[in-house]
Design a protein around this motif. Structure first.
Motif, PDB file in Angstrom:
ATOM      1  N   UNK A  27      45.328  79.934  38.341  1.00  0.00           N
ATOM      2  CA  UNK A  27      46.322  79.868  39.414  1.00  0.00           C
ATOM      3  C   UNK A  27      47.535  79.050  38.987  1.00  0.00           C
ATOM      4  N   UNK A  28      47.274  77.964  38.284  1.00  0.00           N
ATOM      5  CA  UNK A  28      48.357  77.118  37.802  1.00  0.00           C
ATOM      6  C   UNK A  28      49.237  77.874  36.813  1.00  0.00           C
ATOM      7  N   UNK A  29      48.606  78.635  35.927  1.00  0.00           N
ATOM      8  CA  UNK A  29      49.385  79.411  34.958  1.00  0.00           C
ATOM      9  C   UNK A  29      50.186  80.513  35.644  1.00  0.00           C
ATOM     10  N   UNK A  30      49.626  81.083  36.714  1.00  0.00           N
ATOM     11  CA  UNK A  30      50.420  82.056  37.483  1.00  0.00           C
ATOM     12  C   UNK A  30      51.676  81.385  38.030  1.00  0.00           C
ATOM     13  N   UNK A  31      51.521  80.168  38.551  1.00  0.00           N
ATOM     14  CA  UNK A  31      52.680  79.419  39.054  1.00  0.00           C
ATOM     15  C   UNK A  31      53.660  79.131  37.916  1.00  0.00           C
ATOM     16  N   UNK A  32      53.104  78.761  36.778  1.00  0.00           N
ATOM     17  CA  UNK A  32      53.940  78.440  35.627  1.00  0.00           C
ATOM     18  C   UNK A  32      54.736  79.661  35.169  1.00  0.00           C
ATOM     19  N   UNK A  33      54.067  80.794  35.092  1.00  0.00           N
ATOM     20  CA  UNK A  33      54.767  82.019  34.689  1.00  0.00           C
ATOM     21  C   UNK A  33      55.859  82.388  35.699  1.00  0.00           C
ATOM     22  N   UNK A  34      55.529  82.226  36.965  1.00  0.00           N
ATOM     23  CA  UNK A  34      56.525  82.534  38.005  1.00  0.00           C
ATOM     24  C   UNK A  34      57.730  81.601  37.872  1.00  0.00           C
ATOM     25  N   UNK A  35      57.449  80.311  37.639  1.00  0.00           N
ATOM     26  CA  UNK A  35      58.539  79.351  37.518  1.00  0.00           C
ATOM     27  C   UNK A  35      59.366  79.580  36.255  1.00  0.00           C
ATOM     28  N   UNK A  36      58.709  80.013  35.186  1.00  0.00           N
ATOM     29  CA  UNK A  36      59.457  80.315  33.969  1.00  0.00           C
ATOM     30  C   UNK A  36      60.378  81.508  34.190  1.00  0.00           C
ATOM     31  N   UNK A  37      59.854  82.507  34.908  1.00  0.00           N
ATOM     32  CA  UNK A  37      60.676  83.689  35.200  1.00  0.00           C
ATOM     33  C   UNK A  37      61.846  83.338  36.115  1.00  0.00           C
ATOM     34  N   UNK A  38      61.643  82.374  37.004  1.00  0.00           N
ATOM     35  CA  UNK A  38      62.687  81.979  37.941  1.00  0.00           C
ATOM     36  C   UNK A  38      63.644  80.967  37.325  1.00  0.00           C
ATOM     37  N   UNK A  39      63.371  80.618  36.063  1.00  0.00           N
ATOM     38  CA  UNK A  39      64.214  79.657  35.343  1.00  0.00           C
ATOM     39  C   UNK A  39      64.338  78.344  36.108  1.00  0.00           C
ATOM     40  N   UNK A  40      63.188  77.865  36.621  1.00  0.00           N
ATOM     41  CA  UNK A  40      63.171  76.585  37.329  1.00  0.00           C
ATOM     42  C   UNK A  40      63.402  75.452  36.340  1.00  0.00           C
ATOM     43  N   UNK A  41      63.637  74.305  36.893  1.00  0.00           N
ATOM     44  CA  UNK A  41      63.962  73.155  36.043  1.00  0.00           C
ATOM     45  C   UNK A  41      62.779  72.749  35.170  1.00  0.00           C
TER      46      UNK A  41
END
Length: 120
Positions: free
Chosen positions: A25-39
């Motif tokens: 679940x954490x990696x799903x969040x991480x992938x989503x955040x990477x795609x969203x170009x989060x800080x």
């Protein structure tokens, strides 16, 4: 032997499964955040959480290692006992057949053969 070995192993594996699901679940969040170009700070925070979860799995693996070793030993002993029993049962069947053949060869009475078969 630890009396509740299967329960200890089951609990350890359930704990590890839960942690692995958290990592997924954490990696799903991480992938989503990477795609969203989060800080970068948010991404680093997620990576730190992942490392903490992986440390948790390593700790649980270490804690349960003696149980796993004992389980492997007990399982091997049980398999050896079952194998020995199976061999003996085959020997007993062969002996039964040999006795039946001898009864038949000696032309013993049918009642004697039937009585023997009934006892098997």
């Amino acid at each position: 032997m630890t009396a509740n070995l299967p329960e200890l192993l089951r609990n350890s594996l359930q704990t590890q499964l839960t942690v692995y699901k958290q990592i997924r679940d954490l990696q799903n969040d991480l992938l989503r955040d990477l795609d969203a170009e989060n800080e970068l700070n948010k991404i680093m925070s997620l990576l730190e959480k992942k490392n903490a979860l992986l440390d948790s799995v390593r700790t649980e693996n270490s804690r349960s290692a003696p149980f796993v070793d004992e389980w492997v030993k007990v399982k091997k002993e049980i398999e050896e006992l079952i194998s020995e029993i199976e061999k003996l049962v085959l020997e007993l069947r062969a002996q039964d057949e040999a006795m039946l053949q001898r009864f038949d060869q000696e032309s013993q009475s049918k009642n004697r053969i039937d009585a023997f078969r009934a006892l098997r």
